[in-house]
Design a protein around this motif. Sequence first.
Motif, PDB file in Angstrom:
ATOM      1  N   GLY A 159       3.738   5.821  -5.792  1.00 20.75           N
ATOM      2  CA  GLY A 159       3.754   5.750  -7.255  1.00 20.75           C
ATOM      3  C   GLY A 159       4.466   4.535  -7.796  1.00 20.75           C
ATOM      4  O   GLY A 159       4.820   4.498  -8.983  1.00 20.75           O
ATOM      5  N   ILE A 160       4.664   3.523  -6.954  1.00 20.12           N
ATOM      6  CA  ILE A 160       5.356   2.302  -7.376  1.00 20.12           C
ATOM      7  C   ILE A 160       4.362   1.147  -7.398  1.00 20.12           C
ATOM      8  O   ILE A 160       3.883   0.708  -6.348  1.00 20.12           O
ATOM      9  N   THR A 161       4.041   0.661  -8.582  1.00 17.08           N
ATOM     10  CA  THR A 161       3.197  -0.535  -8.703  1.00 17.08           C
ATOM     11  C   THR A 161       4.144  -1.723  -8.816  1.00 17.08           C
ATOM     12  O   THR A 161       4.487  -2.172  -9.911  1.00 17.08           O
ATOM     13  N   ILE A 162       4.554  -2.225  -7.681  1.00 21.51           N
ATOM     14  CA  ILE A 162       5.653  -3.193  -7.638  1.00 21.51           C
ATOM     15  C   ILE A 162       5.313  -4.486  -8.359  1.00 21.51           C
ATOM     16  O   ILE A 162       6.192  -5.126  -8.952  1.00 21.51           O
ATOM     17  N   SER A 163       4.046  -4.892  -8.357  1.00 24.62           N
ATOM     18  CA  SER A 163       3.674  -6.143  -9.017  1.00 24.62           C
ATOM     19  C   SER A 163       3.809  -6.046 -10.534  1.00 24.62           C
ATOM     20  O   SER A 163       3.825  -7.067 -11.224  1.00 24.62           O
ATOM     21  N   GLU A 164       3.926  -4.827 -11.052  1.00 28.30           N
ATOM     22  CA  GLU A 164       4.096  -4.639 -12.495  1.00 28.30           C
ATOM     23  C   GLU A 164       5.563  -4.502 -12.891  1.00 28.30           C
ATOM     24  O   GLU A 164       5.883  -4.454 -14.089  1.00 28.30           O
ATOM     25  N   ARG A 165       6.429  -4.413 -11.929  1.00 29.39           N
ATOM     26  CA  ARG A 165       7.859  -4.327 -12.224  1.00 29.39           C
ATOM     27  C   ARG A 165       8.389  -5.732 -12.502  1.00 29.39           C
ATOM     28  O   ARG A 165       8.028  -6.697 -11.831  1.00 29.39           O
ATOM     29  N   THR A 166       9.254  -5.842 -13.481  1.00 35.21           N
ATOM     30  CA  THR A 166       9.828  -7.147 -13.788  1.00 35.21           C
ATOM     31  C   THR A 166      10.839  -7.538 -12.711  1.00 35.21           C
ATOM     32  O   THR A 166      11.353  -6.683 -11.975  1.00 35.21           O
ATOM     33  N   ARG A 167      11.118  -8.822 -12.646  1.00 32.50           N
ATOM     34  CA  ARG A 167      12.107  -9.294 -11.683  1.00 32.50           C
ATOM     35  C   ARG A 167      13.459  -8.626 -11.950  1.00 32.50           C
ATOM     36  O   ARG A 167      14.178  -8.249 -11.007  1.00 32.50           O
ATOM     37  N   THR A 168      13.800  -8.452 -13.204  1.00 37.23           N
ATOM     38  CA  THR A 168      15.074  -7.809 -13.554  1.00 37.23           C
ATOM     39  C   THR A 168      15.123  -6.383 -13.042  1.00 37.23           C
ATOM     40  O   THR A 168      16.146  -5.936 -12.499  1.00 37.23           O
TER      41      THR A 168
ATOM     42  N   THR B 183      -3.482   8.957  13.071  1.00 36.77           N
ATOM     43  CA  THR B 183      -4.401   8.086  12.351  1.00 36.77           C
ATOM     44  C   THR B 183      -3.658   7.558  11.132  1.00 36.77           C
ATOM     45  O   THR B 183      -3.324   8.319  10.213  1.00 36.77           O
ATOM     46  N   TRP B 184      -3.357   6.255  11.137  1.00 35.96           N
ATOM     47  CA  TRP B 184      -2.474   5.696  10.120  1.00 35.96           C
ATOM     48  C   TRP B 184      -3.242   5.201   8.898  1.00 35.96           C
ATOM     49  O   TRP B 184      -4.229   4.495   9.020  1.00 35.96           O
ATOM     50  N   ASN B 185      -2.767   5.604   7.747  1.00 32.06           N
ATOM     51  CA  ASN B 185      -3.184   5.045   6.468  1.00 32.06           C
ATOM     52  C   ASN B 185      -1.942   5.057   5.590  1.00 32.06           C
ATOM     53  O   ASN B 185      -0.857   5.475   6.026  1.00 32.06           O
ATOM     54  N   ALA B 186      -2.060   4.603   4.349  1.00 30.38           N
ATOM     55  CA  ALA B 186      -0.870   4.506   3.493  1.00 30.38           C
ATOM     56  C   ALA B 186      -0.235   5.876   3.258  1.00 30.38           C
ATOM     57  O   ALA B 186       0.994   6.020   3.261  1.00 30.38           O
ATOM     58  N   ALA B 187      -1.056   6.893   3.051  1.00 33.85           N
ATOM     59  CA  ALA B 187      -0.528   8.239   2.789  1.00 33.85           C
ATOM     60  C   ALA B 187       0.259   8.760   3.985  1.00 33.85           C
ATOM     61  O   ALA B 187       1.339   9.366   3.827  1.00 33.85           O
ATOM     62  N   GLU B 188      -0.256   8.544   5.195  1.00 31.38           N
ATOM     63  CA  GLU B 188       0.431   9.025   6.385  1.00 31.38           C
ATOM     64  C   GLU B 188       1.710   8.224   6.644  1.00 31.38           C
ATOM     65  O   GLU B 188       2.732   8.777   7.069  1.00 31.38           O
ATOM     66  N   GLN B 189       1.666   6.909   6.386  1.00 33.77           N
ATOM     67  CA  GLN B 189       2.877   6.101   6.517  1.00 33.77           C
ATOM     68  C   GLN B 189       3.969   6.616   5.592  1.00 33.77           C
ATOM     69  O   GLN B 189       5.136   6.744   5.987  1.00 33.77           O
ATOM     70  N   LEU B 190       3.620   6.914   4.357  1.00 32.93           N
ATOM     71  CA  LEU B 190       4.613   7.420   3.399  1.00 32.93           C
ATOM     72  C   LEU B 190       5.120   8.794   3.823  1.00 32.93           C
ATOM     73  O   LEU B 190       6.325   9.063   3.760  1.00 32.93           O
ATOM     74  N   ARG B 191       4.209   9.664   4.262  1.00 33.89           N
ATOM     75  CA  ARG B 191       4.614  11.017   4.661  1.00 33.89           C
ATOM     76  C   ARG B 191       5.617  10.975   5.806  1.00 33.89           C
ATOM     77  O   ARG B 191       6.656  11.652   5.758  1.00 33.89           O
ATOM     78  N   VAL B 192       5.342  10.150   6.817  1.00 35.83           N
ATOM     79  CA  VAL B 192       6.241  10.084   7.966  1.00 35.83           C
ATOM     80  C   VAL B 192       7.566   9.434   7.565  1.00 35.83           C
ATOM     81  O   VAL B 192       8.647   9.879   7.977  1.00 35.83           O
TER      82      VAL B 192
ATOM     83  N   ALA C 245      12.991   6.202  -7.758  1.00 34.60           N
ATOM     84  CA  ALA C 245      13.031   6.610  -9.170  1.00 34.60           C
ATOM     85  C   ALA C 245      13.205   5.397 -10.071  1.00 34.60           C
ATOM     86  O   ALA C 245      12.636   5.342 -11.172  1.00 34.60           O
ATOM     87  N   MET C 246      13.978   4.418  -9.655  1.00 35.28           N
ATOM     88  CA  MET C 246      14.228   3.237 -10.482  1.00 35.28           C
ATOM     89  C   MET C 246      13.009   2.335 -10.610  1.00 35.28           C
ATOM     90  O   MET C 246      12.885   1.583 -11.583  1.00 35.28           O
ATOM     91  N   LEU C 247      12.101   2.403  -9.633  1.00 38.65           N
ATOM     92  CA  LEU C 247      10.946   1.499  -9.650  1.00 38.65           C
ATOM     93  C   LEU C 247       9.626   2.185  -9.988  1.00 38.65           C
ATOM     94  O   LEU C 247       8.605   1.520 -10.134  1.00 38.65           O
ATOM     95  N   SER C 248       9.648   3.503 -10.107  1.00 35.66           N
ATOM     96  CA  SER C 248       8.413   4.239 -10.410  1.00 35.66           C
ATOM     97  C   SER C 248       8.072   4.157 -11.890  1.00 35.66           C
ATOM     98  O   SER C 248       8.948   4.000 -12.737  1.00 35.66           O
TER      99      SER C 248
ATOM    100  N   ASP D  74       0.828  -1.210   0.000  1.00 31.80           N
ATOM    101  CA  ASP D  74       0.000   0.000   0.000  1.00 31.80           C
ATOM    102  C   ASP D  74       0.862   1.259   0.000  1.00 31.80           C
ATOM    103  O   ASP D  74       0.559   2.236  -0.694  1.00 31.80           O
ATOM    104  N   ILE D  75       1.931   1.231   0.786  1.00 31.06           N
ATOM    105  CA  ILE D  75       2.807   2.401   0.870  1.00 31.06           C
ATOM    106  C   ILE D  75       3.510   2.637  -0.467  1.00 31.06           C
ATOM    107  O   ILE D  75       3.651   3.776  -0.929  1.00 31.06           O
ATOM    108  N   LEU D  76       3.952   1.545  -1.114  1.00 28.32           N
ATOM    109  CA  LEU D  76       4.599   1.686  -2.417  1.00 28.32           C
ATOM    110  C   LEU D  76       3.638   2.250  -3.448  1.00 28.32           C
ATOM    111  O   LEU D  76       4.017   3.103  -4.266  1.00 28.32           O
ATOM    112  N   LEU D  77       2.409   1.791  -3.443  1.00 27.12           N
ATOM    113  CA  LEU D  77       1.406   2.338  -4.373  1.00 27.12           C
ATOM    114  C   LEU D  77       1.218   3.829  -4.129  1.00 27.12           C
ATOM    115  O   LEU D  77       1.099   4.617  -5.081  1.00 27.12           O
ATOM    116  N   GLU D  78       1.200   4.228  -2.866  1.00 30.31           N
ATOM    117  CA  GLU D  78       1.066   5.648  -2.524  1.00 30.31           C
ATOM    118  C   GLU D  78       2.255   6.442  -3.044  1.00 30.31           C
ATOM    119  O   GLU D  78       2.126   7.623  -3.407  1.00 30.31           O
TER     120      GLU D  78
END
Length: 338
Positions: free
Chosen positions: A131-140, A267-276, A335-338, A125-129
Amino acid sequence: MITYLKEVGRGKRGARDLTYEESLEAAEQIINLRATPAQIGAFFMAERIKMESVEELEAFVKICREAAYREPIQEGIDCAGPYDGRNKSFFATFAVSFLLAAAGLPVTLHGTASLPPKWGVTLHDILLEAGITISERTRTEIVTAAKETGVLYVPAEEWCPPLKELRPIREQLGMRTVLNTAEKLIDYSCSPYLVFGVYHNTVFDRLSRLTTQLKYRKSLIVQGTEGSEDLYIDRPTRTYMVENGHASLHVVNPENLGLDTPLPETTWNAAEQLRVTESVLHGDAHIGFTHQVLLNAAYRLHLADRVESVEEGLYTCKAHLESGEAWKVYSKWKAMLS
């Protein structure tokens, strides 16, 4: 499979632990979906009531590892937190990872979209927040980013496909199963060091024997925030240090290091986790969150034999945080994974 169900499902007094060989066969049938959904669900529930033995856990880890992509990408530390995420606490291990990488210790993280029983905010969730859609990144792409920065994040359901196939059953059950432990020990990067989060100190002995069997060089089992591998900053944390088959209880008290700090109500959510997280790495976070990251990073550096003492670890990590090196590692990785 029915034979094994009869053994583990006879009730609290009648059930018995499976032998290692029996456990391997049961795990193979479940992980490779040779058992039916009803049998898999029944086995998970029976084990939940009986409580898994070390041999049963080890068998599930072994079969999961055989089904996963594992490669000695970097010799470092595996941070194994709960895949059901966080609801009430800061995800310190995320920021810690970039600080450790800046200090020269490679880190492996892994996870999935949220799972039961907690259904909390996960690293996914934090990665999506961010801008990283990790499941779409290739293993390489993921491995390249790890080699360039020292931080590897593994989307577990992509690198161990049976976990994705078993998700619907776990969601329908809505509670913890043997996979909640096994999935955290797949060890995708073949790391010699492990920091592992648990909810209850009653499992310290079983987990210390399990990590010994799995031949980690050293492991730290932490009764951390929400069952995670993160040490508390506002109170002592019970941990087990495991090395060469010997386990010892160690209570980490941040007050002894001058770091104990009350944390603000959040109050924790993905956006607050990323901000902190980004505030800590950038140097402008609440001092409590900064102290929590420094404490956890220092203990992990010491666990991995990169420093002679926790105090030296704190000095080292503080320097890398204040110099902006940890922020640079994070920015490059992102930057490498976005």
